[in-house]
Design a protein around this motif. Structure first.
Motif, mmCIF file in Angstrom:
data_model
loop_
_atom_site.group_PDB
_atom_site.id
_atom_site.type_symbol
_atom_site.label_atom_id
_atom_site.label_comp_id
_atom_site.label_asym_id
_atom_site.label_seq_id
_atom_site.Cartn_x
_atom_site.Cartn_y
_atom_site.Cartn_z
ATOM 1 N N VAL A 200 0.872 -1.174 0.000
ATOM 2 C CA VAL A 200 0.000 0.000 0.000
ATOM 3 C C VAL A 200 0.910 1.226 0.000
ATOM 4 C CG1 VAL A 200 -1.843 1.267 1.148
ATOM 5 C CG2 VAL A 200 -1.749 -1.239 1.328
ATOM 6 N N PHE B 202 -4.097 8.357 6.424
ATOM 7 C CA PHE B 202 -3.683 6.985 6.147
ATOM 8 C C PHE B 202 -4.681 6.328 5.217
ATOM 9 C CE2 PHE B 202 -0.110 6.136 8.857
ATOM 10 C CZ PHE B 202 -0.220 7.071 9.871
ATOM 11 N N GLN C 206 -6.689 -5.039 8.045
ATOM 12 C CA GLN C 206 -6.360 -3.975 7.109
ATOM 13 C C GLN C 206 -4.855 -3.785 7.045
ATOM 14 O OE1 GLN C 206 -8.597 -0.379 7.758
ATOM 15 N NE2 GLN C 206 -10.529 -1.469 7.830
ATOM 16 N N PHE D 203 -1.956 -0.988 6.020
ATOM 17 C CA PHE D 203 -1.893 0.467 5.939
ATOM 18 C C PHE D 203 -0.737 0.959 5.093
ATOM 19 C CE2 PHE D 203 -5.060 2.205 8.811
ATOM 20 C CZ PHE D 203 -5.514 1.061 9.421
ATOM 21 N N GLY D 204 -0.975 2.110 4.448
ATOM 22 C CA GLY D 204 0.092 2.829 3.793
ATOM 23 C C GLY D 204 0.908 3.606 4.813
ATOM 24 N N PRO D 205 1.943 4.293 4.353
ATOM 25 C CA PRO D 205 2.866 4.982 5.267
ATOM 26 C C PRO D 205 2.336 6.310 5.788
ATOM 27 C CG PRO D 205 3.578 5.286 3.014
ATOM 28 C CD PRO D 205 2.409 4.352 2.960
#
Lengths: 113, 109
Positions: free
Chosen positions: A4, A90, A102, A104-106
């Motif tokens: 992601v 996020f 889920q 998560f992106g950074p």
């Protein structure tokens, strides 16, 4: 390989300007989510999507739009940015039905001046 | 009230100590996920549980849907454990996910 990703990672915008935050996932997940995190708080859900073409309102959708043009991409759009939208955003993806985990992106740090 | 109440809001431990974090839920949750947010703001998934207990190294998490709580235990705390820990739970009735406000953990030498 990050599954992601978000862009930009940092953004400074002016009040009244338009801001688009992008998210891409390679997990082939149906669901995607946008959250914001403010100092001292957990994440709050803005918009989410069950698949390409779908967008749903989360808990705090006012002032935000979302777009899911494909399985992989989910954008968050601030048409008229305000200083109260200064936050860390996020994106996350999840497999969907019956599976709530889920990924998560950074995060994207947005500052609206 | 809030769907997820996380305690304590802040915690300070010395290296080597053991401690626990807890999330209480106002309604029946189907699953829970625990995250560590590091000093760079990155969210790292620690556990995902639909029931029972999971362990990973010095960490152990339990989820009791019926009693409406989840715990995260840290054993032999290390400096790199410092960060903010969040729980996120999926509601049983509408599939929405709710986050706690986090526990800010500082591990001191």
């Amino acid at each position: 390989e990050a599954a992601v990703t978000q862009s930009p990672r940092n953004k400074v915008a002016v009040t009244g300007g338009k801001v688009t935050l992008s998210c891409n996932q390679t997990n082939n997940h149906n669901n995607m989510y946008w959250y914001r995190q403010d100092t001292g708080h957990g994440l709050r859900l803005i918009h989410y999507s069950y698949g390409a073409g779908s967008t749903e309102k989360g808990d705090i959708p006012d002032g935000y739009k979302a777009s899911r043009p494909s399985q992989e991409n989910f954008s968050l759009i601030l048409e008229l940015a305000t200083p109260s939208q200064t936050s860390v955003y996020f994106c996350a993806s999840g497999a969907g039905t019956g599976v709530a985990e889920q990924f998560f992106g950074p995060g994207t740090r947005l500052t609206v001046l | 009230g809030m769907p997820v109440e996380q305690n304590p809001p802040a915690l300070s431990l010395y290296e080597g100590a053991d401690s626990g974090l807890r999330c209480n839920f106002s309604t029946t949750m189907k699953s829970v996920q625990w995250f560590q947010q590091n000093h760079r703001g990155r969210l790292i998934t620690l556990f995902y549980l639909a029931q029972g207990t999971k362990e990973n190294g010095r960490l152990k998490s339990t989820f009791n849907s019926k009693e409406r709580y989840s715990t995260l235990h840290i054993k032999d705390a290390q400096l790199e454990d410092s960060g903010t820990y969040f729980c996120a739970a999926e509601a049983g009735n509408n599939n929405r996910i709710f986050f706690g406000d986090g526990t800010q953990l500082v591990v001191k030498p």
